[in-house]
Scaffold this motif. Sequence first.
Motif, PDB file in Angstrom:
ATOM      1  N   HIS A   1      51.684  55.113  64.628  1.00 52.54           N
ATOM      2  CA  HIS A   1      52.326  55.310  63.335  1.00 52.54           C
ATOM      3  C   HIS A   1      51.284  55.049  62.247  1.00 52.54           C
ATOM      4  O   HIS A   1      50.741  53.948  62.147  1.00 52.54           O
ATOM      5  CB  HIS A   1      53.504  54.336  63.213  1.00 52.54           C
TER       6      HIS A   1
ATOM      7  N   GLY B   1      49.782  56.360  58.012  1.00 46.01           N
ATOM      8  CA  GLY B   1      50.274  56.827  56.724  1.00 46.01           C
ATOM      9  C   GLY B   1      49.206  57.467  55.874  1.00 46.01           C
ATOM     10  O   GLY B   1      48.003  57.276  56.101  1.00 46.01           O
TER      11      GLY B   1
ATOM     12  N   ILE C   1      53.691  60.128  60.963  1.00 48.10           N
ATOM     13  CA  ILE C   1      52.805  60.097  59.796  1.00 48.10           C
ATOM     14  C   ILE C   1      53.652  60.016  58.529  1.00 48.10           C
ATOM     15  O   ILE C   1      54.381  60.952  58.197  1.00 48.10           O
ATOM     16  CB  ILE C   1      51.906  61.351  59.733  1.00 48.10           C
ATOM     17  N   ASP C   2      53.582  58.898  57.834  1.00 51.14           N
ATOM     18  CA  ASP C   2      54.272  58.747  56.558  1.00 51.14           C
ATOM     19  C   ASP C   2      53.391  59.333  55.453  1.00 51.14           C
ATOM     20  O   ASP C   2      52.172  59.154  55.461  1.00 51.14           O
ATOM     21  CB  ASP C   2      54.540  57.277  56.242  1.00 51.14           C
TER      22      ASP C   2
ATOM     23  N   LYS D   1      53.159  59.778  51.118  1.00 49.52           N
ATOM     24  CA  LYS D   1      53.692  59.427  49.802  1.00 49.52           C
ATOM     25  C   LYS D   1      52.701  59.818  48.716  1.00 49.52           C
ATOM     26  O   LYS D   1      51.524  59.463  48.778  1.00 49.52           O
ATOM     27  CB  LYS D   1      53.966  57.916  49.724  1.00 49.52           C
TER      28      LYS D   1
ATOM     29  N   MET E   1      54.897  51.570  53.902  1.00 48.79           N
ATOM     30  CA  MET E   1      54.439  52.157  55.163  1.00 48.79           C
ATOM     31  C   MET E   1      54.137  51.082  56.193  1.00 48.79           C
ATOM     32  O   MET E   1      54.524  51.198  57.359  1.00 48.79           O
ATOM     33  CB  MET E   1      53.197  53.024  54.907  1.00 48.79           C
TER      34      MET E   1
ATOM     35  N   ALA F   1      53.621  51.408  60.185  1.00 52.33           N
ATOM     36  CA  ALA F   1      52.282  52.003  60.188  1.00 52.33           C
ATOM     37  C   ALA F   1      51.235  50.899  60.299  1.00 52.33           C
ATOM     38  O   ALA F   1      51.390  49.824  59.715  1.00 52.33           O
ATOM     39  CB  ALA F   1      52.064  52.812  58.911  1.00 52.33           C
TER      40      ALA F   1
ATOM     41  N   VAL G   1      46.563  53.180  57.079  1.00 54.33           N
ATOM     42  CA  VAL G   1      46.933  54.078  55.978  1.00 54.33           C
ATOM     43  C   VAL G   1      45.668  54.639  55.346  1.00 54.33           C
ATOM     44  O   VAL G   1      44.747  53.896  54.994  1.00 54.33           O
ATOM     45  CB  VAL G   1      47.778  53.346  54.911  1.00 54.33           C
TER      46      VAL G   1
END
Length: 356
Positions: A175, A177, A207-208, A210, A234, A239, A242
């Motif tokens: 996970h 981001g 995958i986040d 923003k 995240m 996550a 990032v």
Amino acid sequence: MLGKRFNRMAFGTAAGVMLMAAAACGGSGGGTTTASEAPTGSASSEAPKSALKVGLAFDIGGRGDKSFNDAAYAGLEKAKTELNAEIKELSPAADGSNRGDLLRQLADAGYNPIIGVGFAYGEDIKKAAEEYPEIQFAVVDSASNAPNVTGLLFAEEQGSYLAGVAAATKSTSGHVGFVGGVENDLIKKFQAGFEAGVKSVKADAKIDVKYLTPDGDFSGFKAPDKGKVAAEKMYQDGADIVYHAAGDSGLGVFQAAAAAKKKAIGVDSDQRQTVKEADLQSVIMTSMLKRVDVGVFEFIKAFQGGAKGGSNVIYDLKVDGVGLATTGGEIDDIKDKLDAAKKDIVDGKITVPAKP
């Protein structure tokens, strides 16, 4: 003749590529070439080195952002040291509304060439180039739009692909981001490449994504508080790495990573070196290098050699115009994997998407 080679903390050898726009002033213009293919100009005898006056107008955030603008300044400073250039730097207002005025100030003060840092200078450079046809301009991240304008373009999606490979390989949670400063086509190239790189390693990775501000609102590049909030969410959601493409707002991402005891990936410059806080340096696993310093310096060097504008020069993986920083040694153990991905991109076996 190739320009002097640059040392860099990146995968692949340093490519000291000479930047040169192909069209002469008054020519058809509009061509595109990779930096490794650009020809050199003939030597100019019109002025001695000491007459070289270079002006640079920063993007929002200005000098000291530890990222994009600072990379451009490094190229300008190199021109001062190695080419004996007289340099002048200007920063825009917080909303960027006076970009055109900065270019005119530099032109009226006798600076030539003049460089606009960032795609937002595109239209302002076009207008200034028409008003000052005897001056050579360059614009970072925007295409040439006049016979006396050189576009300095970068394959951000390719470097971001490698960042995605590194993130997916190093992630223990599967996970990760991505925090983008402004939701526009340029920053979406970073997102697209990163996502493709992650998925090439772990197809089922989460995958986040923003963005801090919508297209047109450039404050997202100078809002560390928003970057911190986005990354905190995240990390809280699972996550463990990032990646940011958010300019000065990336500082907030690093702060969130430090608080969560997780990792982050920087952008543009080797941020493990440019960020001064020791507790933040340690969370930066790597940075996606975008060699704006090389583009700026080699444009100036080519101008000194007699080059004219009207074309675009692309800095991609083939010429190490993008890459990954290795400071801290945290990705040394996956170098073979990253080198293999880079080779596949350079060889055309992998086509990295430029849109999510």
